[in-house]
Scaffold this active site. Sequence first.
Site, PDB file in Angstrom:
ATOM      1  N   ASP A 201      -1.477  -0.793 -28.386  1.00  0.00           N
ATOM      2  CA  ASP A 201      -1.125  -1.521 -26.933  1.00  0.00           C
ATOM      3  C   ASP A 201       0.135  -2.363 -26.967  1.00  0.00           C
ATOM      4  O   ASP A 201       0.959  -2.077 -25.941  1.00  0.00           O
ATOM      5  CB  ASP A 201      -2.421  -2.509 -26.567  1.00  0.00           C
ATOM      6  CG  ASP A 201      -3.306  -1.791 -25.857  1.00  0.00           C
ATOM      7  OD1 ASP A 201      -3.349  -0.432 -25.576  1.00  0.00           O
ATOM      8  OD2 ASP A 201      -4.456  -2.441 -25.386  1.00  0.00           O
TER       9      ASP A 201
ATOM     10  N   ASP B 239       0.834  -1.280   0.022  1.00  0.00           N
ATOM     11  CA  ASP B 239       0.002  -0.095   0.028  1.00  0.00           C
ATOM     12  C   ASP B 239       0.880   1.227   0.144  1.00  0.00           C
ATOM     13  O   ASP B 239       1.461   1.705   1.145  1.00  0.00           O
ATOM     14  CB  ASP B 239      -0.938  -0.067   1.457  1.00  0.00           C
ATOM     15  CG  ASP B 239      -1.924   1.244   1.244  1.00  0.00           C
ATOM     16  OD1 ASP B 239      -1.749   2.052   0.252  1.00  0.00           O
ATOM     17  OD2 ASP B 239      -2.602   1.495   2.347  1.00  0.00           O
TER      18      ASP B 239
ATOM     19  N   TYR C 265      -6.260   5.364 -29.747  1.00  0.00           N
ATOM     20  CA  TYR C 265      -4.928   5.878 -30.328  1.00  0.00           C
ATOM     21  C   TYR C 265      -4.648   5.618 -31.423  1.00  0.00           C
ATOM     22  O   TYR C 265      -4.068   6.587 -32.308  1.00  0.00           O
ATOM     23  CB  TYR C 265      -3.913   5.285 -29.419  1.00  0.00           C
ATOM     24  CG  TYR C 265      -4.322   5.216 -27.866  1.00  0.00           C
ATOM     25  CD1 TYR C 265      -4.992   6.576 -27.238  1.00  0.00           C
ATOM     26  CD2 TYR C 265      -4.245   4.062 -26.976  1.00  0.00           C
ATOM     27  CE1 TYR C 265      -5.357   6.416 -25.844  1.00  0.00           C
ATOM     28  CE2 TYR C 265      -4.606   4.303 -25.589  1.00  0.00           C
ATOM     29  CZ  TYR C 265      -5.240   5.404 -25.064  1.00  0.00           C
ATOM     30  OH  TYR C 265      -5.386   5.360 -23.828  1.00  0.00           O
TER      31      TYR C 265
ATOM     32  N   ARG D 281      -2.163   7.215 -15.815  1.00  0.00           N
ATOM     33  CA  ARG D 281      -2.374   8.531 -16.566  1.00  0.00           C
ATOM     34  C   ARG D 281      -1.389   9.627 -16.005  1.00  0.00           C
ATOM     35  O   ARG D 281      -0.750   9.534 -14.660  1.00  0.00           O
ATOM     36  CB  ARG D 281      -3.782   9.107 -16.122  1.00  0.00           C
ATOM     37  CG  ARG D 281      -4.710   8.269 -16.835  1.00  0.00           C
ATOM     38  CD  ARG D 281      -5.974   9.218 -16.981  1.00  0.00           C
ATOM     39  NE  ARG D 281      -7.230   8.477 -16.991  1.00  0.00           N
ATOM     40  CZ  ARG D 281      -8.527   8.882 -17.038  1.00  0.00           C
ATOM     41  NH1 ARG D 281      -8.696  10.034 -17.332  1.00  0.00           N
ATOM     42  NH2 ARG D 281      -9.582   8.380 -17.332  1.00  0.00           N
TER      43      ARG D 281
ATOM     44  N   GLY E  24      -8.522   6.534 -22.915  1.00  0.00           N
ATOM     45  CA  GLY E  24      -8.768   6.093 -24.309  1.00  0.00           C
ATOM     46  C   GLY E  24      -8.200   4.582 -24.327  1.00  0.00           C
ATOM     47  O   GLY E  24      -7.821   4.263 -23.182  1.00  0.00           O
ATOM     48  N   HIS E  25      -8.304   4.031 -25.245  1.00  0.00           N
ATOM     49  CA  HIS E  25      -8.173   2.637 -25.444  1.00  0.00           C
ATOM     50  C   HIS E  25      -7.352   2.562 -26.961  1.00  0.00           C
ATOM     51  O   HIS E  25      -7.511   3.571 -27.707  1.00  0.00           O
ATOM     52  CB  HIS E  25      -9.133   1.653 -25.443  1.00  0.00           C
ATOM     53  CG  HIS E  25      -9.777   1.310 -23.984  1.00  0.00           C
ATOM     54  ND1 HIS E  25      -9.003   0.987 -22.959  1.00  0.00           N
ATOM     55  CD2 HIS E  25     -10.999   1.966 -23.429  1.00  0.00           C
ATOM     56  CE1 HIS E  25      -9.835   0.830 -21.803  1.00  0.00           C
ATOM     57  NE2 HIS E  25     -10.792   1.310 -22.191  1.00  0.00           N
ATOM     58  N   ASP E  26      -6.827   1.588 -27.010  1.00  0.00           N
ATOM     59  CA  ASP E  26      -6.158   1.140 -28.339  1.00  0.00           C
ATOM     60  C   ASP E  26      -6.882   1.664 -29.472  1.00  0.00           C
ATOM     61  O   ASP E  26      -5.968   2.363 -30.462  1.00  0.00           O
ATOM     62  CB  ASP E  26      -6.216  -0.481 -28.610  1.00  0.00           C
ATOM     63  CG  ASP E  26      -5.165  -1.028 -29.885  1.00  0.00           C
ATOM     64  OD1 ASP E  26      -5.489  -0.499 -30.981  1.00  0.00           O
ATOM     65  OD2 ASP E  26      -3.890  -1.344 -29.447  1.00  0.00           O
TER      66      ASP E  26
END
Length: 379
Positions: free
Chosen positions: A159, A63, A133, A88, A128-130
């Site tokens: 990715d 942690d 992009y 991020r 966003g995702h692959d």
Amino acid sequence: MAGPLTGIRVVELAGLAPAPFACTVLADLGAEVVRVDRAAPGADVLSFPDDPLTRGRRWIGVDVKDPEGLDLVLRLVDDADVLVEGFRPGVAERMGLGPDALLARNPRLVYGRITGWGQDGPLAPTAGHDINYIAIAGALDPIGPAGGKPVPPVNLLADFGGGGLVLAMGVLAALVERQTSGRGQVVDTSMVEGAALLTTHLHGLRGIGAWPHPRGENMLDGGAPFYDTYETADGKHVAVGAIENRFWGALLGVLGWDPATTPAHVDPANWPRLRAMLTETLKTRTRDEWAKLAEGTDACLSPVLTLEEATAHPHNVARGSFVEVGGRVQPAPAPKFSRSAAGVPTPPSQPRADTAEVLAGLGVADDDLARLRGRGVIA
């Protein structure tokens, strides 16, 4: 593990696909990777049991929001060559694990970070995702059928190709540079830029007028009949890539066509007729029958294999392209090395199972481990 990166120590801050894949590549090549996860499972599923993207490393749970937990990770990084994170922009800094803080403690550290958009720019703070992009990179638009919509190539381009592999390459380049300067640095990997890098050849073709048509109408995007896939008699498919004259000639031999009566394949005016001819001919035999006929030739005709079939193809077996890790067959480390060959990866650890071993290696006493575990600071 053996391999050319033996002796390189990597700390991986657990995240999703691109960063873990980069660390898998480094681990496959011999680096000692420690994956740092949260102390207890959270709402986000970062991996699954026996995930190949967690092979070849030890896995701890800490942690970092707790000062003692953060101190443990900082001590781990103090002795590392590389840190990899895929959060991020600003998240690692808020955790106390940003590059300024870590490079101040360990000036030789290579700090590898990966995001979709990069660490700055108008889109940097957004999700966003692959597919997003590669859309922005210009890599999605060329993929798909003529007259149809763009088709995402799974999540391979951003990715893994433009993301994880480019990050691993950047880390290795920084390690090489460190041999001269003695200093580490930040490797800012953007999946948009990595995916754009993969389109370099298309930009070159476009610049000389060799990519003039819309999607699905050019030589390498399915527009040319000699560079496409075709259904066979058993409902499966073969891939045809007979571009050059000598390869086209070899394909004609496999197909049983007479070169004297076959339309010239380099003339786009003949493409519709050739496509119809190929479609009709290739439907007369099964996929594996065509593959057998093309075997040992330069016809550039290959069976389209499933993921499972690929592991058993004779060429892949002969090359050792797939290996068994923990009872599961998966891609082998790549590339191959003549002298410092990589070994077979070790199976994935159970989540956070190596916490005590790794922290004991930092000099944390057993009673402190028990106390920290009791407080929920460590797994």
